[in-house]
Design a protein around this motif. Structure first.
Motif, PDB file in Angstrom:
ATOM      1  N   ILE A 114       0.827  -1.209   0.000  1.00 53.01           N
ATOM      2  CA  ILE A 114       0.000   0.000   0.000  1.00 53.01           C
ATOM      3  C   ILE A 114       0.863   1.261   0.000  1.00 53.01           C
ATOM      4  CG2 ILE A 114      -1.725   1.344   1.291  1.00 53.01           C
ATOM      5  CD1 ILE A 114      -2.834  -1.426   2.264  1.00 53.01           C
ATOM      6  N   LEU A 115       1.835   1.330   0.912  1.00 50.65           N
ATOM      7  CA  LEU A 115       2.635   2.553   1.037  1.00 50.65           C
ATOM      8  C   LEU A 115       3.542   2.794  -0.163  1.00 50.65           C
ATOM      9  CD1 LEU A 115       3.557   2.355   4.830  1.00 50.65           C
ATOM     10  CD2 LEU A 115       1.833   3.820   3.767  1.00 50.65           C
ATOM     11  N   CYS A 116       3.988   1.725  -0.815  1.00 52.35           N
ATOM     12  CA  CYS A 116       4.893   1.887  -1.970  1.00 52.35           C
ATOM     13  C   CYS A 116       4.153   2.213  -3.270  1.00 52.35           C
ATOM     14  CB  CYS A 116       5.731   0.622  -2.190  1.00 52.35           C
ATOM     15  SG  CYS A 116       6.965   0.342  -0.920  1.00 52.35           S
ATOM     16  N   SER A 117       2.849   1.953  -3.318  1.00 50.87           N
ATOM     17  CA  SER A 117       2.160   2.062  -4.612  1.00 50.87           C
ATOM     18  C   SER A 117       1.127   3.190  -4.708  1.00 50.87           C
ATOM     19  CB  SER A 117       1.470   0.737  -4.949  1.00 50.87           C
ATOM     20  OG  SER A 117       0.446   0.463  -4.016  1.00 50.87           O
ATOM     21  N   ARG A 118       0.812   3.873  -3.601  1.00 48.21           N
ATOM     22  CA  ARG A 118      -0.189   4.945  -3.654  1.00 48.21           C
ATOM     23  C   ARG A 118       0.488   6.302  -3.897  1.00 48.21           C
ATOM     24  NH1 ARG A 118      -2.285   0.330  -3.577  1.00 48.21           N
ATOM     25  NH2 ARG A 118      -4.059  -0.187  -2.250  1.00 48.21           N
ATOM     26  N   ASN A 119      -0.201   7.179  -4.620  1.00 50.32           N
ATOM     27  CA  ASN A 119       0.370   8.506  -4.876  1.00 50.32           C
ATOM     28  C   ASN A 119       0.095   9.443  -3.687  1.00 50.32           C
ATOM     29  OD1 ASN A 119      -2.269   9.573  -5.153  1.00 50.32           O
ATOM     30  ND2 ASN A 119      -2.287   9.197  -7.353  1.00 50.32           N
ATOM     31  N   ASN A 120       0.609  10.667  -3.773  1.00 53.89           N
ATOM     32  CA  ASN A 120       0.500  11.611  -2.649  1.00 53.89           C
ATOM     33  C   ASN A 120      -0.943  11.888  -2.235  1.00 53.89           C
ATOM     34  OD1 ASN A 120       3.250  11.802  -2.737  1.00 53.89           O
ATOM     35  ND2 ASN A 120       3.330  13.863  -3.601  1.00 53.89           N
ATOM     36  N   ALA A 121      -1.812  12.115  -3.220  1.00 57.25           N
ATOM     37  CA  ALA A 121      -3.219  12.421  -2.912  1.00 57.25           C
ATOM     38  C   ALA A 121      -3.876  11.237  -2.208  1.00 57.25           C
ATOM     39  CB  ALA A 121      -3.974  12.768  -4.191  1.00 57.25           C
ATOM     40  N   GLU A 122      -3.557  10.022  -2.671  1.00 58.02           N
ATOM     41  CA  GLU A 122      -4.129   8.816  -2.056  1.00 58.02           C
ATOM     42  C   GLU A 122      -3.625   8.639  -0.625  1.00 58.02           C
ATOM     43  OE1 GLU A 122      -4.821   6.099  -6.080  1.00 58.02           O
ATOM     44  OE2 GLU A 122      -2.842   6.143  -5.159  1.00 58.02           O
ATOM     45  N   ILE A 123      -2.329   8.857  -0.398  1.00 56.73           N
ATOM     46  CA  ILE A 123      -1.754   8.735   0.951  1.00 56.73           C
ATOM     47  C   ILE A 123      -2.384   9.765   1.889  1.00 56.73           C
ATOM     48  CG2 ILE A 123       0.356   9.060   2.338  1.00 56.73           C
ATOM     49  CD1 ILE A 123       0.711   6.510   0.874  1.00 56.73           C
ATOM     50  N   THR A 124      -2.553  10.996   1.410  1.00 55.75           N
ATOM     51  CA  THR A 124      -3.158  12.065   2.231  1.00 55.75           C
ATOM     52  C   THR A 124      -4.584  11.692   2.631  1.00 55.75           C
ATOM     53  OG1 THR A 124      -1.781  13.724   1.130  1.00 55.75           O
ATOM     54  CG2 THR A 124      -3.728  14.532   2.282  1.00 55.75           C
ATOM     55  N   ALA A 125      -5.349  11.180   1.671  1.00 59.85           N
ATOM     56  CA  ALA A 125      -6.741  10.771   1.949  1.00 59.85           C
ATOM     57  C   ALA A 125      -6.774   9.606   2.944  1.00 59.85           C
ATOM     58  CB  ALA A 125      -7.437  10.374   0.644  1.00 59.85           C
ATOM     59  N   ILE A 126      -5.852   8.658   2.788  1.00 61.17           N
ATOM     60  CA  ILE A 126      -5.777   7.502   3.705  1.00 61.17           C
ATOM     61  C   ILE A 126      -5.489   7.988   5.128  1.00 61.17           C
ATOM     62  CG2 ILE A 126      -4.394   5.468   4.339  1.00 61.17           C
ATOM     63  CD1 ILE A 126      -3.946   5.082   1.239  1.00 61.17           C
ATOM     64  N   LYS A 127      -4.530   8.917   5.267  1.00 59.44           N
ATOM     65  CA  LYS A 127      -4.147   9.405   6.596  1.00 59.44           C
ATOM     66  C   LYS A 127      -5.308  10.108   7.299  1.00 59.44           C
ATOM     67  CE  LYS A 127      -0.389  11.758   5.639  1.00 59.44           C
ATOM     68  NZ  LYS A 127       0.822  12.557   5.912  1.00 59.44           N
ATOM     69  N   LEU A 128      -6.050  10.911   6.552  1.00 60.39           N
ATOM     70  CA  LEU A 128      -7.186  11.634   7.129  1.00 60.39           C
ATOM     71  C   LEU A 128      -8.251  10.672   7.636  1.00 60.39           C
ATOM     72  CD1 LEU A 128      -7.622  14.563   4.567  1.00 60.39           C
ATOM     73  CD2 LEU A 128      -7.052  14.797   6.998  1.00 60.39           C
ATOM     74  N   ILE A 129      -8.568   9.681   6.817  1.00 63.60           N
ATOM     75  CA  ILE A 129      -9.624   8.731   7.185  1.00 63.60           C
ATOM     76  C   ILE A 129      -9.145   7.777   8.271  1.00 63.60           C
ATOM     77  CG2 ILE A 129      -9.384   6.782   5.565  1.00 63.60           C
ATOM     78  CD1 ILE A 129     -12.429   7.643   4.814  1.00 63.60           C
ATOM     79  N   TYR A 130      -7.838   7.482   8.269  1.00 61.74           N
ATOM     80  CA  TYR A 130      -7.255   6.610   9.301  1.00 61.74           C
ATOM     81  C   TYR A 130      -7.423   7.256  10.677  1.00 61.74           C
ATOM     82  CZ  TYR A 130      -3.900   3.297  11.371  1.00 61.74           C
ATOM     83  OH  TYR A 130      -3.310   2.309  12.120  1.00 61.74           O
ATOM     84  N   LYS A 131      -7.109   8.564  10.751  1.00 63.76           N
ATOM     85  CA  LYS A 131      -7.240   9.312  12.012  1.00 63.76           C
ATOM     86  C   LYS A 131      -8.700   9.325  12.476  1.00 63.76           C
ATOM     87  CE  LYS A 131      -5.911  12.341  15.198  1.00 63.76           C
ATOM     88  NZ  LYS A 131      -5.611  13.751  15.027  1.00 63.76           N
ATOM     89  N   LYS A 132      -9.603   9.539  11.535  1.00 66.10           N
ATOM     90  CA  LYS A 132     -11.031   9.604  11.853  1.00 66.10           C
ATOM     91  C   LYS A 132     -11.547   8.245  12.346  1.00 66.10           C
ATOM     92  CE  LYS A 132     -15.364  10.970   9.669  1.00 66.10           C
ATOM     93  NZ  LYS A 132     -16.034  11.123   8.386  1.00 66.10           N
ATOM     94  N   GLU A 133     -11.134   7.180  11.681  1.00 62.86           N
ATOM     95  CA  GLU A 133     -11.609   5.825  12.008  1.00 62.86           C
ATOM     96  C   GLU A 133     -10.995   5.274  13.294  1.00 62.86           C
ATOM     97  OE1 GLU A 133     -13.584   3.092  10.093  1.00 62.86           O
ATOM     98  OE2 GLU A 133     -14.499   5.055   9.838  1.00 62.86           O
ATOM     99  N   PHE A 134      -9.677   5.463  13.454  1.00 64.32           N
ATOM    100  CA  PHE A 134      -8.957   4.763  14.525  1.00 64.32           C
ATOM    101  C   PHE A 134      -8.428   5.684  15.629  1.00 64.32           C
ATOM    102  CE2 PHE A 134      -8.327   2.345  10.495  1.00 64.32           C
ATOM    103  CZ  PHE A 134      -9.241   1.335  10.785  1.00 64.32           C
ATOM    104  N   LYS A 135      -8.764   6.973  15.534  1.00 64.29           N
ATOM    105  CA  LYS A 135      -8.392   7.959  16.561  1.00 64.29           C
ATOM    106  C   LYS A 135      -6.885   7.977  16.843  1.00 64.29           C
ATOM    107  CE  LYS A 135     -12.845   8.646  17.107  1.00 64.29           C
ATOM    108  NZ  LYS A 135     -13.276   8.237  15.779  1.00 64.29           N
ATOM    109  N   ASN A 136      -6.120   7.730  15.820  1.00 68.69           N
ATOM    110  CA  ASN A 136      -4.671   7.774  15.950  1.00 68.69           C
ATOM    111  C   ASN A 136      -4.044   8.114  14.613  1.00 68.69           C
ATOM    112  OD1 ASN A 136      -2.466   7.656  17.599  1.00 68.69           O
ATOM    113  ND2 ASN A 136      -2.216   5.440  17.509  1.00 68.69           N
ATOM    114  N   GLU A 137      -2.849   8.696  14.657  1.00 71.12           N
ATOM    115  CA  GLU A 137      -2.150   9.014  13.413  1.00 71.12           C
ATOM    116  C   GLU A 137      -1.560   7.735  12.819  1.00 71.12           C
ATOM    117  OE1 GLU A 137      -2.212  11.899  12.040  1.00 71.12           O
ATOM    118  OE2 GLU A 137      -2.807  13.219  13.689  1.00 71.12           O
ATOM    119  N   LEU A 138      -1.627   7.604  11.505  1.00 74.29           N
ATOM    120  CA  LEU A 138      -1.025   6.453  10.822  1.00 74.29           C
ATOM    121  C   LEU A 138       0.460   6.354  11.164  1.00 74.29           C
ATOM    122  CD1 LEU A 138      -1.017   4.117   8.756  1.00 74.29           C
ATOM    123  CD2 LEU A 138      -0.750   5.833   6.942  1.00 74.29           C
ATOM    124  N   GLU A 139       1.143   7.495  11.133  1.00 73.86           N
ATOM    125  CA  GLU A 139       2.585   7.486  11.417  1.00 73.86           C
ATOM    126  C   GLU A 139       2.891   6.950  12.814  1.00 73.86           C
ATOM    127  OE1 GLU A 139       6.159  10.576  12.228  1.00 73.86           O
ATOM    128  OE2 GLU A 139       4.828  11.166  10.584  1.00 73.86           O
TER     129      GLU A 139
END
Length: 321
Positions: A114-139
């Motif tokens: 996932i991390l090697c194949s998604r572009n910047n816009a996709e990674i940004t969208a994933i991070k935003l939704i990850y925080k919303k869903e799991f109440k934690n930063e992906l990093e």
């Protein structure tokens, strides 16, 4: 379902009517028994956005939650792929990343893919939704679940800060190739941070030029140097970036083949790749798969799966050919 032209095997329905699709799905699940074929027919002929809209229309029309109805009517692998198809793409990726880091042990392969194949816009969208869903930063989750140079690579990729400029600077390509050579082949020990910096920040066209220059300087391809200088998941992660940069559909074809070869199928990987690529580049992935393994991907899927689950996978792939 006939294979669509262009990159995706699954296309948006031109005469889409969410209420009509919602009605067809309600009919398929109402009363005794479930019409799985009807569900497959509806879902594989709609784009992700249209499936999401159909779920809204379903709730509006029937006062029922489509996802809950799928969960109560379906089971096993068919349920898993139906639920995957119903998720907006960034949400699907966020859940896949969370699952890869949950519990004992880490699924590094899923993180790498996932991390090697998604572009910047996709990674940004994933991070935003990850925080919303799991109440934690992906990093933060990556940091707590991985270590060493692999952790640094994942953190770099999760920033979504890769240069996406299409212009190639040939002087920079030469300088980067020299820096990589001096950090690996030429040095006693390997300076992984130099590989990390260049592979995680440069644009794809720039990296392709760098790989060409590297072959001239080192008298071998970058892949051969990574294999001799690194090991384990760090080697796999670096090689995955190189493969994605050189030919993304070929990279996914290879991943799909690995998921289906040998005893037992890696269903998680099979579902993850087919669902995430079916509207992007599955047509090209199928082409590469045939080129590399001399067998249509549909034949590999048909021989490795069964029942309605097989029917769903083949429909996503654009049919049995």
């Amino acid at each position: 379902m006939a294979e669509a032209q262009g990159g995706g095997t699954v296309k948006a329905k031109s005469d889409f009517d969410g209420q009509k699709e919602a009605e067809a799905l309600r009919k398929a699940m109402k009363g005794l028994g479930t019409n799985e074929k009807a569900i497959i027919e509806v879902l594989t002929n709609l784009s992700n956005a249209q499936r999401v809209q159909t779920a809204i229309d379903y709730k509006t029309m029937f006062g029922r939650d489509l996802i809950k109805d799928f969960k109560s009517e379906l089971s096993g692998k068919l349920e898993a792929i139906v639920l995957a198809l119903m998720m907006p793409s960034p949400l699907f990726d966020a859940h896949a990343l969370k699952r890869a880091m949950k519990g004992a042990g880490t699924d590094e392969d899923a993180l790498i893919e996932i991390l090697c194949s998604r572009n910047n816009a996709e990674i940004t969208a994933i991070k935003l939704i990850y925080k919303k869903e799991f109440k934690n930063e992906l990093e933060e989750d990556i940091r707590s679940d991985t270590s060493g140079n692999l952790q640094k690579l994942f953190v770099s990729l999760s920033t979504g800060g890769r240069d996406e400029n299409a212009e190639v600077d040939s002087d920079k390509a030469k300088a980067d190739a020299k820096a990589l050579f001096e950090a690996g082949e030429k040095a006693m020990g390997t300076d992984e941070s130099r590989f990390n910096m260049i592979l995680a920040t440069r644009s794809y066209p720039q990296l392709r030029a760098t790989f060409d220059e590297y072959a001239k300087v080192a008298k071998k391809e970058i892949e051969a140097s990574i294999k001799s200088e690194m090991s384990g998941n760090l080697e796999k992660g670096m090689l995955s970036i190189v493969k994605v940069v050189r030919d993304k559909p070929a990279y996914f074809a290879e991943q799909l083949h690995a998921a289906m070869k040998g005893l037992g199928t890696d269903e998680k990987t099979l579902i993850r790749i087919l669902v995430s690529r079916c509207e992007k580049d599955l047509v090209q992935i199928k082409r590469e798969y045939f080129k590399m393994f001399k067998v249509p991907i549909a034949k590999s899927i048909a021989g490795d799966t069964s029942g309605d689950y097989r029917a769903m996978l083949l429909a996503i792939c654009g049919g049995p050919e």
